[in-house]
Design a protein around this motif. Structure first.
Motif, short mmCIF file in Angstrom:
data_model
loop_
_atom_site.label_atom_id
_atom_site.label_comp_id
_atom_site.label_asym_id
_atom_site.label_seq_id
_atom_site.Cartn_x
_atom_site.Cartn_y
_atom_site.Cartn_z
N LEU A 18 0.82 -1.22 0.00
CA LEU A 18 0.00 0.00 0.00
C LEU A 18 0.85 1.26 0.00
O LEU A 18 0.31 2.35 0.18
CB LEU A 18 -0.93 0.01 1.22
CG LEU A 18 -1.97 -1.13 1.28
CD1 LEU A 18 -2.82 -1.02 2.53
CD2 LEU A 18 -2.84 -1.13 0.03
N ILE A 45 -4.79 0.21 7.71
CA ILE A 45 -4.69 1.67 7.61
C ILE A 45 -3.87 2.25 8.76
O ILE A 45 -3.01 3.12 8.56
CB ILE A 45 -6.09 2.31 7.56
CG1 ILE A 45 -6.76 1.97 6.22
CG2 ILE A 45 -6.00 3.82 7.72
CD1 ILE A 45 -8.20 2.46 6.11
N HIS A 269 -9.22 4.08 -7.56
CA HIS A 269 -8.98 3.90 -6.12
C HIS A 269 -7.50 4.15 -5.89
O HIS A 269 -6.64 3.41 -6.36
CB HIS A 269 -9.37 2.50 -5.68
CG HIS A 269 -9.20 2.29 -4.21
ND1 HIS A 269 -8.79 1.09 -3.67
CD2 HIS A 269 -9.37 3.12 -3.15
CE1 HIS A 269 -8.71 1.20 -2.35
NE2 HIS A 269 -9.05 2.43 -2.02
N VAL A 271 -4.38 4.65 -3.29
CA VAL A 271 -3.82 4.39 -1.96
C VAL A 271 -2.32 4.65 -2.02
O VAL A 271 -1.66 4.19 -2.95
CB VAL A 271 -4.03 2.93 -1.50
CG1 VAL A 271 -3.72 2.79 -0.01
CG2 VAL A 271 -5.44 2.44 -1.81
N TRP A 273 0.55 5.44 1.23
CA TRP A 273 0.95 6.06 2.48
C TRP A 273 2.15 6.97 2.29
O TRP A 273 2.33 7.93 3.02
CB TRP A 273 1.20 5.04 3.58
CG TRP A 273 2.09 3.86 3.31
CD1 TRP A 273 1.70 2.58 3.06
CD2 TRP A 273 3.52 3.84 3.28
NE1 TRP A 273 2.79 1.75 2.87
CE2 TRP A 273 3.94 2.51 3.01
CE3 TRP A 273 4.51 4.81 3.46
CZ2 TRP A 273 5.28 2.13 2.91
CZ3 TRP A 273 5.86 4.43 3.36
CH2 TRP A 273 6.21 3.12 3.09
N LEU A 278 -4.70 8.06 2.33
CA LEU A 278 -5.30 6.96 3.06
C LEU A 278 -6.78 7.26 3.27
O LEU A 278 -7.21 8.41 3.20
CB LEU A 278 -4.62 6.75 4.42
CG LEU A 278 -3.14 6.33 4.37
CD1 LEU A 278 -2.52 6.36 5.75
CD2 LEU A 278 -3.00 4.94 3.75
N PRO A 283 -9.03 1.40 2.13
CA PRO A 283 -7.69 1.86 2.49
C PRO A 283 -7.32 3.20 1.85
O PRO A 283 -6.45 3.89 2.36
CB PRO A 283 -6.77 0.75 1.99
CG PRO A 283 -7.58 0.01 0.96
CD PRO A 283 -9.00 0.12 1.40
N GLY A 284 -7.97 3.56 0.76
CA GLY A 284 -7.63 4.80 0.06
C GLY A 284 -8.83 5.65 -0.27
O GLY A 284 -9.84 5.64 0.45
#
Length: 292
Positions: A18, A45, A269, A271, A273, A278, A283-284
């Motif tokens: 991620l 997350i 989508h 994602v 970090w 986030l 998750p995103g």
């Protein structure tokens, strides 16, 4: 403290996946195939947030490193938080889509852009990065609690711009407040040039096709007819009352865009970090893109 250090230096395979992840979906059916896995990734997350808070953020498009001490968390919904340089998580998700579409700030500066907001941190960031020669910003000022003659008033359902005025329309967290979304999409398509793009975010009923309708606009009275308890979201123009929510769009939004004249519509989508992108349940962040 030692456990935190180990987590940072030795993130799990799932967390590493991620650090920067992108998927695109042209239909709910495509998204539903991956939804169980996405929801499972949502459990990671907090681990991802540890890395963002310790390493900082690499801002999309500019490549600027925002150090941990310059990042502010404004609540548990990370989609609306992780503030750096005035940008939220969902703003940087939009920048990731723009980065793939245009490649660089230099190319983005060559576009005629309409941003359907003027007072947000995102609007200020765009002005700093792109200048104002080819950037048009506006607010919807009807029943505004705060008003400035410097602000351009526009109704997304009845834009004043000529046909084919822009290469790119950017719209953050507005579709849920529009009382006639199909008409708004027609207007956006009208002011876009052939090949132009709409890039937008909004809260989504991401698990279903139909939108969740919360209020209906009565064209005769001009008033909103509530279908349940009124829901309001924060609005810099209306800090006391906020803006009424008419619907939480579902995946039918893609069909509405194509019916309005867009040749292609997808939902990304995003994602990452490492970019401070986030989400909350997912998750995103989901980002809507329509091509004229």
């Amino acid at each position: 403290m030692q456990a935190l250090k180990i987590s940072t230096l030795m993130p799990s395979e799932g967390v590493l996946a991620l650090h920067e992840l992108h998927r695109s979906y042209a239909s709910l059916a495509e998204f539903q195939l991956e939804l169980p896995g996405l929801l499972q990734q949502g459990s990671l997350i907090e681990d991802c947030l540890v890395l963002t808070r310790e390493l900082g953020i690499l801002e999309p498009l500019t490549g600027e490193h925002i150090p941990p001490e310059a990042i502010e968390l404004q609540g548990p919904n990370l989609r609306e938080s992780i503030v750096g340089n005035g940008l939220l998580s969902r703003n940087r998700a939009m920048l990731r889509v723009l980065e793939r579409a245009y490649g660089s700030l230099i190319t983005l500066k060559r576009q005629d852009i309409y941003l359907v907001e003027a007072l947000s941190g995102f609007a200020q960031w765009l002005r700093r990065q792109l200048g104002e020669d080819r950037l048009t910003c506006s607010e919807y000022l009807d029943e505004a609690e705060l008003y400035s003659s410097d602000l351009l008033h526009q109704n997304l359902c009845d834009l004043s711009f000529a046909d084919a005025s822009f290469d790119l329309v950017l719209c953050n967290e507005l579709f849920e407040h529009v009382n006639n979304l199909e008409l708004a999409f027609q207007e956006i398509a009208r002011v876009l040039r052939p090949g132009g793009k709409l890039v937008a975010t909004c809260p989504m009923a991401f698990g279903q096709r139909k939108s969740i309708v919360k209020a209906i606009h009565n064209a005769e009275t001009g008033e909103a007819e509530l279908l349940g308890e009124a829901e309001f979201h924060g609005d810099p123009i209306r800090p006391e009352r906020g803006s009424l929510v008419y619907q939480i769009p579902g995946w039918e939004l893609l069909d509405q865009l194509e019916a309005a004249g867009f040749s292609k519509a997808v939902i990304h989508h995003e994602v990452a970090w490492k970019h401070g992108v986030l989400g909350y349940d997912l998750p995103g962040v989901l980002v809507i893109e329509g091509r004229r």
